[in-house]
Motif scaffolding. Structure first.
Motif, PDB file in Angstrom:
ATOM      1  N   THR A 294       0.759  -1.243   0.122  1.00 60.40           N
ATOM      2  CA  THR A 294      -0.139  -0.085  -0.115  1.00 60.40           C
ATOM      3  C   THR A 294       0.879   1.267  -0.195  1.00 60.40           C
ATOM      4  O   THR A 294       2.039   1.517   0.651  1.00 60.40           O
ATOM      5  CB  THR A 294      -0.840   0.146   1.161  1.00 60.40           C
ATOM      6  OG1 THR A 294      -0.064   0.017   2.371  1.00 60.40           O
ATOM      7  CG2 THR A 294      -1.738  -1.321   1.341  1.00 60.40           C
ATOM      8  N   ARG A 295       0.392   2.165  -0.837  1.00 59.24           N
ATOM      9  CA  ARG A 295       1.199   3.362  -0.875  1.00 59.24           C
ATOM     10  C   ARG A 295       0.445   4.798  -0.587  1.00 59.24           C
ATOM     11  O   ARG A 295      -0.851   4.728  -0.931  1.00 59.24           O
ATOM     12  CB  ARG A 295       1.657   3.702  -2.367  1.00 59.24           C
ATOM     13  CG  ARG A 295       2.756   2.787  -2.879  1.00 59.24           C
ATOM     14  CD  ARG A 295       2.835   2.876  -4.431  1.00 59.24           C
ATOM     15  NE  ARG A 295       2.983   4.315  -4.606  1.00 59.24           N
ATOM     16  CZ  ARG A 295       3.124   4.780  -6.127  1.00 59.24           C
ATOM     17  NH1 ARG A 295       3.541   3.724  -6.883  1.00 59.24           N
ATOM     18  NH2 ARG A 295       3.223   5.773  -6.293  1.00 59.24           N
ATOM     19  N   ASP A 296       0.769   5.518   0.315  1.00 66.09           N
ATOM     20  CA  ASP A 296       0.150   6.835   0.418  1.00 66.09           C
ATOM     21  C   ASP A 296       0.011   7.704  -0.902  1.00 66.09           C
ATOM     22  O   ASP A 296       1.172   7.758  -1.447  1.00 66.09           O
ATOM     23  CB  ASP A 296       0.712   7.795   1.539  1.00 66.09           C
ATOM     24  CG  ASP A 296       0.251   7.386   2.992  1.00 66.09           C
ATOM     25  OD1 ASP A 296      -0.529   6.370   3.161  1.00 66.09           O
ATOM     26  OD2 ASP A 296       0.682   7.872   3.912  1.00 66.09           O
ATOM     27  N   ASP A 297      -0.722   8.185  -1.346  1.00 71.15           N
ATOM     28  CA  ASP A 297      -0.984   8.960  -2.630  1.00 71.15           C
ATOM     29  C   ASP A 297      -1.795  10.166  -2.434  1.00 71.15           C
ATOM     30  O   ASP A 297      -2.874  10.129  -2.910  1.00 71.15           O
ATOM     31  CB  ASP A 297      -1.582   7.808  -3.405  1.00 71.15           C
ATOM     32  CG  ASP A 297      -1.259   8.383  -5.042  1.00 71.15           C
ATOM     33  OD1 ASP A 297      -0.312   8.494  -5.339  1.00 71.15           O
ATOM     34  OD2 ASP A 297      -2.509   8.506  -5.812  1.00 71.15           O
ATOM     35  N   HIS A 298      -1.289  10.925  -1.692  1.00 72.29           N
ATOM     36  CA  HIS A 298      -2.152  12.224  -1.104  1.00 72.29           C
ATOM     37  C   HIS A 298      -2.259  13.180  -2.338  1.00 72.29           C
ATOM     38  O   HIS A 298      -1.259  13.685  -2.811  1.00 72.29           O
ATOM     39  CB  HIS A 298      -1.706  12.861   0.010  1.00 72.29           C
ATOM     40  CG  HIS A 298      -1.608  11.971   1.261  1.00 72.29           C
ATOM     41  ND1 HIS A 298      -2.577  11.335   1.886  1.00 72.29           N
ATOM     42  CD2 HIS A 298      -0.531  11.490   2.007  1.00 72.29           C
ATOM     43  CE1 HIS A 298      -2.356  10.538   2.747  1.00 72.29           C
ATOM     44  NE2 HIS A 298      -1.035  10.699   3.125  1.00 72.29           N
ATOM     45  N   PRO A 299      -3.671  13.970  -2.396  1.00 71.83           N
ATOM     46  CA  PRO A 299      -3.502  14.884  -3.120  1.00 71.83           C
ATOM     47  C   PRO A 299      -3.241  16.117  -2.322  1.00 71.83           C
ATOM     48  O   PRO A 299      -3.288  16.236  -1.060  1.00 71.83           O
ATOM     49  CB  PRO A 299      -5.083  14.961  -3.430  1.00 71.83           C
ATOM     50  CG  PRO A 299      -5.686  14.235  -2.375  1.00 71.83           C
ATOM     51  CD  PRO A 299      -4.852  13.426  -2.136  1.00 71.83           C
ATOM     52  N   LEU A 300      -2.583  17.046  -2.920  1.00 71.14           N
ATOM     53  CA  LEU A 300      -2.023  18.293  -2.076  1.00 71.14           C
ATOM     54  C   LEU A 300      -3.027  18.856  -1.439  1.00 71.14           C
ATOM     55  O   LEU A 300      -2.846  19.701  -0.358  1.00 71.14           O
ATOM     56  CB  LEU A 300      -1.165  19.255  -3.242  1.00 71.14           C
ATOM     57  CG  LEU A 300      -0.390  20.199  -2.470  1.00 71.14           C
ATOM     58  CD1 LEU A 300       0.549  19.885  -1.609  1.00 71.14           C
ATOM     59  CD2 LEU A 300      -0.020  21.332  -3.503  1.00 71.14           C
ATOM     60  N   GLU A 301      -4.285  19.113  -1.900  1.00 68.27           N
ATOM     61  CA  GLU A 301      -5.336  19.667  -1.240  1.00 68.27           C
ATOM     62  C   GLU A 301      -6.105  18.854   0.002  1.00 68.27           C
ATOM     63  O   GLU A 301      -6.669  19.373   0.891  1.00 68.27           O
ATOM     64  CB  GLU A 301      -6.649  19.799  -2.180  1.00 68.27           C
ATOM     65  CG  GLU A 301      -6.041  20.837  -3.162  1.00 68.27           C
ATOM     66  CD  GLU A 301      -5.315  19.767  -4.510  1.00 68.27           C
ATOM     67  OE1 GLU A 301      -5.073  20.532  -5.384  1.00 68.27           O
ATOM     68  OE2 GLU A 301      -5.409  18.723  -4.258  1.00 68.27           O
ATOM     69  N   THR A 302      -5.370  17.758   0.477  1.00 70.07           N
ATOM     70  CA  THR A 302      -6.005  17.083   1.360  1.00 70.07           C
ATOM     71  C   THR A 302      -6.095  17.600   2.785  1.00 70.07           C
ATOM     72  O   THR A 302      -4.920  18.250   3.205  1.00 70.07           O
ATOM     73  CB  THR A 302      -5.461  15.621   1.514  1.00 70.07           C
ATOM     74  OG1 THR A 302      -5.984  14.755   2.398  1.00 70.07           O
ATOM     75  CG2 THR A 302      -3.749  15.675   1.794  1.00 70.07           C
ATOM     76  N   ALA A 303      -7.026  17.299   3.496  1.00 69.56           N
ATOM     77  CA  ALA A 303      -7.175  17.864   5.136  1.00 69.56           C
ATOM     78  C   ALA A 303      -6.044  17.099   5.934  1.00 69.56           C
ATOM     79  O   ALA A 303      -5.924  17.600   6.847  1.00 69.56           O
ATOM     80  CB  ALA A 303      -8.532  17.602   5.487  1.00 69.56           C
ATOM     81  N   HIS A 304      -5.465  15.901   5.383  1.00 70.36           N
ATOM     82  CA  HIS A 304      -4.502  15.414   5.970  1.00 70.36           C
ATOM     83  C   HIS A 304      -3.081  16.178   6.442  1.00 70.36           C
ATOM     84  O   HIS A 304      -2.649  16.072   7.470  1.00 70.36           O
ATOM     85  CB  HIS A 304      -4.040  14.144   5.158  1.00 70.36           C
ATOM     86  CG  HIS A 304      -3.092  13.147   5.773  1.00 70.36           C
ATOM     87  ND1 HIS A 304      -3.425  12.405   6.619  1.00 70.36           N
ATOM     88  CD2 HIS A 304      -1.964  12.935   5.652  1.00 70.36           C
ATOM     89  CE1 HIS A 304      -2.353  11.660   7.055  1.00 70.36           C
ATOM     90  NE2 HIS A 304      -1.353  11.949   6.278  1.00 70.36           N
ATOM     91  N   PHE A 305      -3.130  17.259   5.536  1.00 72.81           N
ATOM     92  CA  PHE A 305      -1.818  18.114   5.730  1.00 72.81           C
ATOM     93  C   PHE A 305      -2.153  19.261   6.829  1.00 72.81           C
ATOM     94  O   PHE A 305      -3.174  19.747   6.573  1.00 72.81           O
ATOM     95  CB  PHE A 305      -1.400  18.465   4.157  1.00 72.81           C
ATOM     96  CG  PHE A 305      -0.771  17.665   3.333  1.00 72.81           C
ATOM     97  CD1 PHE A 305      -0.398  16.327   3.934  1.00 72.81           C
ATOM     98  CD2 PHE A 305      -1.092  17.709   2.253  1.00 72.81           C
ATOM     99  CE1 PHE A 305       0.003  15.644   2.944  1.00 72.81           C
ATOM    100  CE2 PHE A 305      -0.350  16.684   1.420  1.00 72.81           C
ATOM    101  CZ  PHE A 305      -0.004  15.613   1.716  1.00 72.81           C
ATOM    102  N   ALA A 306      -0.965  19.629   7.485  1.00 73.06           N
ATOM    103  CA  ALA A 306      -1.006  20.823   8.375  1.00 73.06           C
ATOM    104  C   ALA A 306      -1.463  22.114   7.614  1.00 73.06           C
ATOM    105  O   ALA A 306      -2.192  22.990   8.281  1.00 73.06           O
ATOM    106  CB  ALA A 306       0.323  21.009   9.001  1.00 73.06           C
ATOM    107  N   ILE A 307      -0.970  22.230   6.447  1.00 71.64           N
ATOM    108  CA  ILE A 307      -1.396  23.634   5.419  1.00 71.64           C
ATOM    109  C   ILE A 307      -2.958  23.459   5.414  1.00 71.64           C
ATOM    110  O   ILE A 307      -3.569  24.688   5.040  1.00 71.64           O
ATOM    111  CB  ILE A 307      -0.654  23.596   4.431  1.00 71.64           C
ATOM    112  CG1 ILE A 307      -1.023  22.506   3.480  1.00 71.64           C
ATOM    113  CG2 ILE A 307       0.925  23.714   4.543  1.00 71.64           C
ATOM    114  CD1 ILE A 307      -0.490  22.549   1.884  1.00 71.64           C
ATOM    115  N   ASN A 308      -3.703  22.331   5.460  1.00 74.00           N
ATOM    116  CA  ASN A 308      -5.189  22.321   5.218  1.00 74.00           C
ATOM    117  C   ASN A 308      -5.843  22.150   6.586  1.00 74.00           C
ATOM    118  O   ASN A 308      -6.962  21.741   6.485  1.00 74.00           O
ATOM    119  CB  ASN A 308      -5.336  21.395   4.209  1.00 74.00           C
ATOM    120  CG  ASN A 308      -4.644  21.591   2.946  1.00 74.00           C
ATOM    121  OD1 ASN A 308      -4.591  22.937   2.436  1.00 74.00           O
ATOM    122  ND2 ASN A 308      -4.286  20.542   2.225  1.00 74.00           N
TER     123      ASN A 308
END
Length: 202
Positions: free
Chosen positions: A30-44
């Motif tokens: 399994t690979r993380d494959d995050h969109p830059l806009e994800t709420a997972h990131f601190a910037i969001n």
């Protein structure tokens, strides 16, 4: 996403994956494959620095991780609104081009095991113990039955983020309390579990 001593999981995972393939088990990466806009990131608004962004080198599997022939490579963390820690949410393409999830694959394997009166072993390793590994193991326990399926966590092939000291140990304890079996790669390969190669359908 860097995890202290994270590269130490590669050697035991390579060994276990090769063994599982030899036993005609199904190996899943399994690979993380995050969109830059994800709420997972601190910037969001999330808690994590930017990592594993779709289409970047950071989202690739580690170059020293051996992808065994016939292995499934699946992608997770693609949601814009949640963290997507569990590998059960990971998506892959089937041979006929359909999109499936690891949860669907496990459900199929467990039905085969139940019909044949054999046992299914789901073995979880990788990064990180206190997040993705824990979510994957607990999720696997939730969707399977203990009379049919064992969920095993690879203690020598996991490393924790440890946002708080000891989070990794606490996570392993939580997985065990929920019904997971903690084993090392060597314990498995040296006969700790018995693979019935007739139980799985490819």
């Amino acid at each position: 996403l860097s995890v202290t001593d994270g590269e130490a999981v590669i050697a035991p995972l390579n060994k276990l994956n090769a063994w599982a393939a030899e036993q005609e088990g199904t190996v899943i990466f399994t690979r993380d494959d995050h969109p830059l806009e994800t709420a997972h990131f601190a910037i969001n608004g999330g808690i994590w620095p930017i990592h594993c962004v779709q289409g970047t080198q950071g989202a690739e599997l580690h170059k020293e991780l051996t992808v065994t022939d016939g292995a499934i490579v699946a992608y997770k963390g693609r949601s814009l609104i949640d963290d997507g820690y569990s590998g059960l949410e990971a998506e892959y393409q089937t041979a006929d081009g359909q999109v499936a999830t690891i949860e669907q694959l496990i459900a199929t394997r467990e039905r085969v095991a139940e019909a044949r009166k054999t046992r299914l072993a789901i073995i979880v390793g990788g990064l990180a113990t206190d997040f993705c590994d824990k979510a994957t193991a607990l999720g696997s326990l939730d969707v399977t039955h203990r009379d049919t399926t064992d969920v095993i966590v690879l203690t020598d092939a996991m490393r924790a983020v440890d946002l708080q000291p000891g989070d990794g140990d606490t996570a392993i304890k939580a997985m065990q309390e929920a019904g997971a079996i903690a084993m090392t790669t060597e314990q498995i390969i040296n006969g700790g579990i018995v693979i019935d190669t007739t139980r799985l359908e490819r």
